[in-house]
Design an enzyme around this catalytic site. Structure first.
Site, mmCIF file in Angstrom:
data_model
loop_
_atom_site.group_PDB
_atom_site.id
_atom_site.type_symbol
_atom_site.label_atom_id
_atom_site.label_comp_id
_atom_site.label_asym_id
_atom_site.label_seq_id
_atom_site.Cartn_x
_atom_site.Cartn_y
_atom_site.Cartn_z
ATOM 1 N N ASP A 13 15.634 47.508 24.753
ATOM 2 C CA ASP A 13 17.003 47.229 25.545
ATOM 3 C C ASP A 13 17.110 47.617 27.037
ATOM 4 O O ASP A 13 18.257 47.619 27.562
ATOM 5 C CB ASP A 13 17.959 46.748 24.471
ATOM 6 C CG ASP A 13 17.975 46.856 23.413
ATOM 7 O OD1 ASP A 13 17.441 45.490 22.791
ATOM 8 O OD2 ASP A 13 18.019 47.846 21.814
ATOM 9 N N LYS A 16 14.495 44.940 30.379
ATOM 10 C CA LYS A 16 12.400 44.494 30.688
ATOM 11 C C LYS A 16 12.716 43.189 30.745
ATOM 12 O O LYS A 16 11.836 42.442 31.437
ATOM 13 C CB LYS A 16 11.520 44.650 29.562
ATOM 14 C CG LYS A 16 10.953 46.202 29.439
ATOM 15 C CD LYS A 16 11.072 46.494 27.797
ATOM 16 C CE LYS A 16 11.011 45.985 26.141
ATOM 17 N NZ LYS A 16 12.469 46.878 26.075
ATOM 18 N N HIS A 41 14.464 39.851 24.802
ATOM 19 C CA HIS A 41 14.352 40.033 25.917
ATOM 20 C C HIS A 41 15.850 39.378 26.515
ATOM 21 O O HIS A 41 15.597 38.049 25.738
ATOM 22 C CB HIS A 41 13.156 39.722 26.910
ATOM 23 C CG HIS A 41 12.396 40.515 26.784
ATOM 24 N ND1 HIS A 41 12.690 41.812 26.665
ATOM 25 C CD2 HIS A 41 10.815 40.093 26.521
ATOM 26 C CE1 HIS A 41 11.529 43.138 26.137
ATOM 27 N NE2 HIS A 41 10.202 41.407 26.516
ATOM 28 N N GLN A 223 10.463 46.635 22.818
ATOM 29 C CA GLN A 223 10.947 48.000 22.726
ATOM 30 C C GLN A 223 10.556 49.407 23.633
ATOM 31 O O GLN A 223 11.116 48.474 24.937
ATOM 32 C CB GLN A 223 10.007 48.272 20.941
ATOM 33 C CG GLN A 223 10.878 47.519 19.651
ATOM 34 C CD GLN A 223 9.515 46.599 19.652
ATOM 35 O OE1 GLN A 223 8.390 46.760 20.096
ATOM 36 N NE2 GLN A 223 9.947 45.305 18.998
#
Length: 427
Positions: A13, A16, A41, A223
């Site tokens: 989180d 990305k 995302h 992740q």
């Protein structure tokens, strides 16, 4: 060989999607190499917000080919739902490629995930309940279903039978659930075959040929480093390898092809799910970070646990990934604090520890050792260069860079696509 890996340097989180989207217009391929629809995302384009769970962020960049690699586990129903949603909003998804070796999340994987987590009670891992872990377990146990199996009904039926032999025993005798019928599962999976077929490709060959032709390929992890099955805070981790090495196995590209590894760091720290979190805040500061940062899981909808920046974790991420650069996100969220604590070390049983302890027990007992940096009150969301930032914000970034062990080459000062300061080019 212009191959870049972009991954989370904390517990996921970190933003990305924003980083991938920033690069999307300059790269030819964006590749998801692990995880499934347990990784979300958020990408903001103009006044439009897109929440992606399984698809690579590059799907929003015209001219970029998005790829789902062999290391990803795919829930076809989620995939089609995402594709439909993007198509309805005018996004072209026709260039998507999916590895025929990617494993399928079957209905029984989802069932096993949910009932097992419920059975664990207080010992639960905090999974998303989407069947990710059981699918990876099937893969390792060699009873998994791959996308290519959808095109041979005989093989598919045999594999489903083999997988359900044990799982039905577990469901009926341990969890007191109804057995799952082989024919029903096979019929459901075959129903996805025709729509999937145009996307299925030998992605290993495609990507290696692209690199040989000097195309730019970006490998996008889901992740984060501390959720890696080998290098994360086990057992409170995901079931795959989000770290840089996972890009090689999850996409079929050799390590000598990787030219740059970019770690995404949030200007503070968050995590979702259970597990240790040394800098976690349970006070009004934690509530403020959550509120101002909009810290709610894209995929899970759960509130994220929030805490101050942890330089110990950042140094660890630099080491295990071989990071060449950082992208620092959400610096704007820290605007308004008079002082900003930064965790520079841990105290464990009276000892000062400056590197991540390898012992699970030690990490559970780690207490943060803070240094306090002066904050700023000026609005930084309009900043276009590093010099536009207030001096205290500049000093904060420089301090994090020195503590983390790799240069910060980009800084997010707001959620929008254009709210980013590029210090150094990634390409």
């Amino acid at each position: 060989m212009p191959a870049l890996v972009l991954l989370g340097a904390q517990w996921g989180d970190e933003g990305k999607g924003k980083a991938t989207d920033l690069l999307g217009g300059s790269v030819d391929y964006v590749v998801r190499y692990q995880g499934g629809n347990n990784a979300g995302h958020t990408v903001v384009v103009g006044d439009q917000k897109y929440a992606l769970h399984l698809l690579p962020s590059g799907i929003l960049s015209p001219g970029c080919t998005p790829v789902i690699g062999n290391g990803v586990v795919v829930d076809p129903s989620v995939l089609f739902s995402e594709l439909n949603g993007l198509n309805d909003r005018g996004v072209d998804t026709s260039k998507l490629l999916i590895s025929g070796n990617a494993h399928i999340i079957t209905p029984y994987n989802v069932t096993v995930d949910k009932v097992t987590e419920r059975f664990l009670g207080k010992r639960k891992i905090g999974t998303t309940g989407r069947g990710i872990g059981p699918t990876y377990a099937d893969k390792i146990n060699r009873v998994g279903i791959r996308i290519q199996d959808l095109y041979d009904e005989s093989i598919l039926t045999q594999k489903v039978e083999a997988a359900l032999d044990g799982k039905n025993q577990l469901l009926t005798k341990v969890f007191n659930r109804r057995a799952i019928e082989v024919g029903q599962v096979v019929e459901e999976l075959l129903g996805y075959a025709d729509r999937l077929k145009p996307y299925v490709a030998d992605t290993v060959l495609v990507l290696n040929q692209a690199l040989e032709q000097d195309k730019v390929v970006l490998f996008e992890g889901g992740q984060g480093t501390l959720l890696d099955i080998d290098h994360g805070t086990y057992p409170f981790v995901t079931s795959s390898n989000p770290t840089a090495g996972g890009a090689c196995t999850g996409a079929g590209v050799g390590p000598t092809k990787i030219s740059r590894v970019i770690g995404i760091l949030k200007a503070y720290t968050t995590r979702v799910g259970s597990g240790p979190f040394p800098t976690e805040l349970f006070d009004e500061d934690g509530d403020a970070l959550r509120r101002i940062g909009g810290e709610r899981g894209v995929t899970t909808g759960r509130d994220r646990r929030c805490g101050w920046f942890d330089a110990v974790i950042a140094r660890y991420a630099t080491r295990v990934n071989g990071l060449t650069d950082f992208f620092l996100t959400k610096l704007d969220v820290l605007t308004g604090w008079e002082q900003i604590p930064v965790c520079v070390a841990y105290e464990i049983d009276g000892r000062r520890v400056e590197e991540l302890p390898y012992s699970q027990t030690d990490f559970h007992h780690a207490k943060p050792v803070y240094e306090y940096l002066p904050g700023w009150s000026e609005d930084i969301t309009k900043a276009k260069s590093f010099s536009d930032l207030p001096k205290n914000a500049q000093d904060y970034v420089k301090a994090l860079e020195e503590m983390s062990g790799a240069p910060i080459s980009a800084i997010g000062v707001g959620p929008g696509r254009d709210e980013t300061i590029e210090v150094n080019s990634f390409l």
